[in-house]
Design an enzyme around this catalytic site. Structure first.
Site, PDB file in Angstrom:
ATOM      1  N   TYR A 273      13.961   4.837 -45.413  1.00  0.00           N
ATOM      2  CA  TYR A 273      15.141   5.373 -44.730  1.00  0.00           C
ATOM      3  C   TYR A 273      15.321   6.857 -45.031  1.00  0.00           C
ATOM      4  O   TYR A 273      15.505   7.680 -44.127  1.00  0.00           O
ATOM      5  CB  TYR A 273      16.376   4.588 -45.158  1.00  0.00           C
ATOM      6  CG  TYR A 273      17.670   5.107 -44.590  1.00  0.00           C
ATOM      7  CD1 TYR A 273      18.052   4.785 -43.296  1.00  0.00           C
ATOM      8  CD2 TYR A 273      18.519   5.918 -45.340  1.00  0.00           C
ATOM      9  CE1 TYR A 273      19.241   5.264 -42.760  1.00  0.00           C
ATOM     10  CE2 TYR A 273      19.697   6.398 -44.823  1.00  0.00           C
ATOM     11  CZ  TYR A 273      20.066   6.071 -43.537  1.00  0.00           C
ATOM     12  OH  TYR A 273      21.246   6.554 -43.015  1.00  0.00           O
TER      13      TYR A 273
ATOM     14  N   SER B 112      21.304  11.966 -43.632  1.00  0.00           N
ATOM     15  CA  SER B 112      21.857  11.372 -44.841  1.00  0.00           C
ATOM     16  C   SER B 112      21.662  12.337 -45.989  1.00  0.00           C
ATOM     17  O   SER B 112      20.677  13.091 -46.027  1.00  0.00           O
ATOM     18  CB  SER B 112      21.143  10.050 -45.161  1.00  0.00           C
ATOM     19  OG  SER B 112      21.515   9.564 -46.442  1.00  0.00           O
TER      20      SER B 112
END
Length: 269
Positions: free
Chosen positions: A159, A146
């Site tokens: 995350y 990400s």
């Protein structure tokens, strides 16, 4: 090299293959000639994706269970006789977890541990299980990370840090297995317009993120699939240990570019 972007005859596992990005990637790889293992905890949804493809099987996958991960790899090799690509795309992403994943001061230990168990430990076990097969085929791994793994944010501390760990795992595998003919890379999407995102994310925040892109709109799952399929193909044979950022340019510019645009266009004083 001929048409080195094709994947004719290759066998690829896509984890999280029933999701928006995973299913788009499975479809694109299949269109380029690959045989697919569509792996997901949502087994019926994985079956539906596999049924669309010419040569594909669905496998139920629980990244919290080591045996489930190893069984996925064994099923792939038993069914197709080889393995060429692992796309580690599955992650802990449900809306309830995302809402609870805030800053470190407010972080629950259980949420942190589960995020790392699925995203990092699960990815490591999958990589470990496929490496003997990838040495034989001179295959490769593509991990979904990400752009949040490369930038600080006020939300999603668990995350984002888990995805940063996968970036380092990507480099470690590339370094330790490159001379075995195995490549390992990562794709770092930005905010990608999936049906789940459109439903769960507040429209004003979506608009704010979109205003920071260097394109007219947010990316879609097919954009990420193209990046993954390229890295998985022989066209990327000289690329390993890298992170391909596919976020519409969000991570490439100074903060507040939207406000600068407005100022120089005369929209703000």
């Amino acid at each position: 090299m001929g048409n080195s972007i094709n994947m004719n005859g290759k066998v690829a596992i896509v984890t999280g293959g029933a999701g928006a990005i995973g299913s788009a990637t499975a479809r694109l790889m299949a269109a380029r000639g690959a045989r697919l293992v569509v792996a997901d905890i949502a087994y019926e949804a994985a079956q539906a994706v596999a049924a669309e493809l010419d040569e594909a099987i669905a496998v139920e996958l629980d990244l919290e269970q080591e045996g489930s991960i190893e069984a996925m790899v064994a099923q792939a090799v038993d069914h197709f006789g080889r393995l060429d690509v692992l796309h580690n795309n599955a992650a802990l992403l449900d809306a309830e977890v995302a809402r609870a994943d805030g800053n470190i001061e407010e972080m629950g230990t259980a949420l942190w541990d589960r995020t790392y168990a699925i995203n990092v430990r699960g990815t490591m076990i999958a990589c470990r299980a496929v490496l003997p097969h990838l040495r034989k085929s001179r295959g490769n791994i593509v991990n979904t990370v990400s752009n949040l793994a490369l930038q600080g944010h006020i939300i999603q501390a668990a995350y984002s840090s888990s995805k940063a760990a996968i970036i380092q795992m990507t480099r470690a595998i590339a370094a330790s297995h490159g001379l075995d003919g195995v490549r390992c890379n990562a794709v770092a999407p930005g905010m990608t317009m999936t049906p789940g995102l459109r439903e769960a994310f507040p429209p004003p925040l979506l608009k704010a993120v979109e205003s920071e892109t260097l394109r007219e709109h947010l990316g879609v799952p097919e954009d990420i699939a193209e990046a993954v399929a390229f890295l998985a193909s022989d066209a990327a044979r000289n690329i390993t240990g890298q992170v391909l950022v596919a976020d519409g340019g969000c991570a490439s510019h100074v903060p507040g570019i939207a406000q600068f645009r407005s100022f120089f266009s005369g929209d703000i004083s």
